[in-house]
Design an enzyme around this catalytic site. Structure first.
Site, PDB file in Angstrom:
ATOM      1  N   ARG A  44       0.834  -1.206   0.000  1.00 59.66           N
ATOM      2  CA  ARG A  44       0.000   0.000   0.000  1.00 59.66           C
ATOM      3  C   ARG A  44       0.871   1.259   0.000  1.00 59.66           C
ATOM      4  O   ARG A  44       0.569   2.253  -0.646  1.00 59.66           O
ATOM      5  CB  ARG A  44      -0.960   0.011   1.201  1.00 59.66           C
ATOM      6  CG  ARG A  44      -1.950   1.122   1.072  1.00 59.66           C
ATOM      7  CD  ARG A  44      -2.976   1.316   2.204  1.00 59.66           C
ATOM      8  NE  ARG A  44      -3.297   0.179   2.999  1.00 59.66           N
ATOM      9  CZ  ARG A  44      -2.875   0.003   4.256  1.00 59.66           C
ATOM     10  NH1 ARG A  44      -2.104   0.909   4.840  1.00 59.66           N
ATOM     11  NH2 ARG A  44      -3.224  -1.062   4.934  1.00 59.66           N
ATOM     12  N   TYR A  81     -12.507  20.827 -13.492  1.00 63.59           N
ATOM     13  CA  TYR A  81     -12.976  19.510 -13.943  1.00 63.59           C
ATOM     14  C   TYR A  81     -14.224  19.087 -13.141  1.00 63.59           C
ATOM     15  O   TYR A  81     -14.255  19.251 -11.913  1.00 63.59           O
ATOM     16  CB  TYR A  81     -11.837  18.502 -13.759  1.00 63.59           C
ATOM     17  CG  TYR A  81     -12.216  17.090 -14.106  1.00 63.59           C
ATOM     18  CD1 TYR A  81     -12.402  16.710 -15.421  1.00 63.59           C
ATOM     19  CD2 TYR A  81     -12.406  16.142 -13.111  1.00 63.59           C
ATOM     20  CE1 TYR A  81     -12.767  15.418 -15.743  1.00 63.59           C
ATOM     21  CE2 TYR A  81     -12.764  14.839 -13.431  1.00 63.59           C
ATOM     22  CZ  TYR A  81     -12.947  14.487 -14.748  1.00 63.59           C
ATOM     23  OH  TYR A  81     -13.310  13.207 -15.057  1.00 63.59           O
ATOM     24  N   ASP A  84      -3.918  21.589 -11.390  1.00 61.35           N
ATOM     25  CA  ASP A  84      -4.188  20.384 -12.177  1.00 61.35           C
ATOM     26  C   ASP A  84      -3.572  20.619 -13.564  1.00 61.35           C
ATOM     27  O   ASP A  84      -4.046  21.438 -14.343  1.00 61.35           O
ATOM     28  CB  ASP A  84      -5.702  20.169 -12.266  1.00 61.35           C
ATOM     29  CG  ASP A  84      -6.095  18.927 -13.068  1.00 61.35           C
ATOM     30  OD1 ASP A  84      -5.283  18.486 -13.907  1.00 61.35           O
ATOM     31  OD2 ASP A  84      -7.215  18.427 -12.876  1.00 61.35           O
ATOM     32  N   LYS A 110      -4.832  10.541 -19.047  1.00 59.03           N
ATOM     33  CA  LYS A 110      -4.918  11.287 -20.301  1.00 59.03           C
ATOM     34  C   LYS A 110      -3.573  11.235 -21.030  1.00 59.03           C
ATOM     35  O   LYS A 110      -3.135  10.158 -21.384  1.00 59.03           O
ATOM     36  CB  LYS A 110      -5.394  12.716 -19.999  1.00 59.03           C
ATOM     37  CG  LYS A 110      -6.542  12.783 -18.977  1.00 59.03           C
ATOM     38  CD  LYS A 110      -7.824  12.126 -19.481  1.00 59.03           C
ATOM     39  CE  LYS A 110      -8.893  11.966 -18.409  1.00 59.03           C
ATOM     40  NZ  LYS A 110      -9.256  13.148 -17.638  1.00 59.03           N
TER      41      LYS A 110
HETATM   42  C1  LIG Z   1      -9.922  13.334 -16.416  1.00 60.58           C
HETATM   43  C2  LIG Z   1      -9.541  14.481 -15.573  1.00 60.58           C
HETATM   44  C3  LIG Z   1      -9.479  14.363 -14.187  1.00 60.58           C
HETATM   45  C4  LIG Z   1      -9.890  13.082 -13.455  1.00 60.58           C
HETATM   46  O1  LIG Z   1      -9.007  12.053 -13.721  1.00 60.58           O
HETATM   47  P1  LIG Z   1      -9.425  10.489 -13.689  1.00 60.58           P
HETATM   48  O2  LIG Z   1      -8.153   9.833 -14.071  1.00 60.58           O
HETATM   49  O3  LIG Z   1     -10.520  10.335 -14.684  1.00 60.58           O
HETATM   50  O4  LIG Z   1      -9.871  10.198 -12.306  1.00 60.58           O
HETATM   51  C5  LIG Z   1      -9.059  15.454 -13.457  1.00 60.58           C
HETATM   52  N1  LIG Z   1      -8.711  16.613 -14.051  1.00 60.58           N
HETATM   53  C6  LIG Z   1      -8.768  16.771 -15.392  1.00 60.58           C
HETATM   54  C7  LIG Z   1      -8.375  18.073 -15.985  1.00 60.58           C
HETATM   55  C8  LIG Z   1      -9.174  15.719 -16.189  1.00 60.58           C
HETATM   56  O5  LIG Z   1      -9.239  15.881 -17.512  1.00 60.58           O
END
Ligand SMILES: *Cc1c(COP(=O)(O)O)cnc(C)c1O
Length: 378
Positions: free
Chosen positions: A46, A98, A170, A195
């Site tokens: 973990r 988001y 982010d 992504k």
């Molecule tokens: C997709 C996304 C998230 C969330 O990520 P997951 O991997 O789907 O949990 C957060 N911030 C942005 C800008 C995103 O495009």
């Protein structure tokens, strides 16, 4: 060394145990300890896994941070980082954050007593005005999702430092290849690695990176206590995906520029949001803080009917949530990524039903434009 080279040479290009040209998958949950008074480097999966650790160190190095944490999703990374705050704390958050982040902030952290105020972070004054005596952090996305609005990271960070606040960014849309917020004074960088970082639409993962030891300790505590760390198989896949980040982004960005320019000329397209266009209101700030406009753009069509026709009619771009894959993906923010946001909040932010978001993949540009042309004008 430039970041494109760091993607290949980052200290993890050779497995020290065998000379293998990649880090092996350590499929393990627990580790034998040497003696009762000396525990080894690893004790339980973990908290520690060598494959995950190689990935964490790689992403930290790319962001120019010192401490990286890999999580089971972007939302796990965001939520775990937010768990360093406590009941009674207040956060200032960019308004077109988001949808999933909006959901945890309003429906989960709000319930736990951590309050958020959403502001138009493209205006530093609006951020400043929202700060309260109990404000602990500013949470940003730039370019934002789905309107690609630009926040001046250096200006907000100066404000945050003056007021003793933590800045979280982010960086999913840009990746460290184009933008490194820690270099601009931000404290914690977050990612949905699902992504562009992984880039192949086959893994969910997320990251938190910092160079502040105190913040790293607080995040590590949550990471180990909550247990949302990324598994070794997925860590290995992301290590593999990362090696081609530069070539994927350069190619997709080149197409994205061409598509944005083409869309601007279409009569049935009402607005194109892409920070690489000279008409974008944030183009100068963006060019100061990032080395590219990226591969995501959004645009509005002349009617909701045409929007539906486009979403269902494209042959190449998949109609799907997510972005940053080798395949182009078209999505409908109002009904997908931002469905968690109440309709009136969406409307106030300009996330209208005629808005689509396009993540440009690695198909040939001409084919992508021909596909859009057929769906929009055909
Ligand atoms: C997709 C996304 C998230 C969330 O990520 P997951 O991997 O789907 O949990 C957060 N911030 C942005 C800008 C995103 O495009």
């Amino acid at each position: 060394m430039k970041i494109g080279t760091k993607l290949i040479h980052n200290g993890h290009e050779v497995d020290p145990a065998t000379g293998a040209l990649c880090t092996p998958i350590y499929q393990v949950s627990t580790y034998r300890q040497e003696s009762t008074d000396r525990f080894g480097r690893y004790d339980y999966g973990r908290g520690d896994n060598p494959t995950r650790e190689a990935l964490e160190e790689t992403v930290a190095e790319l962001e120019n941070g010192l401490f990286g944490f890999a999580f089971a999703s972007g939302m796990a990374a965001i939520s775990s980082a937010l768990m360093i705050f406590s009941a009674g704390d207040h956060l200032v958050v960019c308004e077109d954050v988001y949808g999933g982040a909006f959901r945890v902030l309003t429906q989960l952290f709000g319930r736990l007593g951590i309050e958020s105020t959403f502001v138009d972070a493209t205006k530093v004054n609006a951020v400043a005005a929202a700060i309260r005596p109990n404000t602990k952090a500013i949470y940003l996305e730039t370019p934002s999702n789905p309107l690609l609005k630009i926040t001046d990271l250096a200006a907000v960070t100066r404000l945050a430092k003056d007021r003793g606040l933590v800045t979280l960014v982010d960086n999913t849309f840009m990746t460290p290849y184009f933008q490194r917020p820690l270099e601009l004074g931000c404290d914690i960088v977050l990612h949905s690695g699902t992504k562009f970082l992984n880039g192949h639409s086959d893994v969910l993962c997320g990251f938190a990176v910092t160079k502040d030891e105190g913040l790293a300790q607080r995040i590590r505590f949550v990471y180990n206590a909550v247990g949302a760390g990324l598994g070794p198989q997925d860590s290995w896949l992301v290590l593999r995906g990362l090696k081609t980040l530069r070539v994927r982004l350069e190619e997709s960005q080149r197409s994205a520029h061409a598509i944005a320019a083409w869309l601007l000329d279409q009569q049935r397209v009402r607005a194109v949001h892409y920070p690489g266009l000279s008409s974008h209101p944030g183009v100068e700030v963006h060019a100061r803080q990032a080395s590219g406009a990226g591969a995501v753009l959004s645009f509005r069509l002349e009617s909701v009917e045409l929007t539906r026709r486009l979403l269902e009619g494209l042959k190449l771009a998949a109609f799907a949530v997510s972005l940053g894959g080798v395949e182009s993906i078209i999505s409908w923010p109002a009904r997908m990524s931002h469905a968690a946001m109440p309709p009136e909040e969406r409307a106030a932010r300009g996330i209208t039903d005629d808005l689509v978001r396009l993540s440009v993949g690695l198909e040939e540009t001409d084919d992508l434009i021909a596909d859009l042309d057929r769906a929009i004008n055909g």
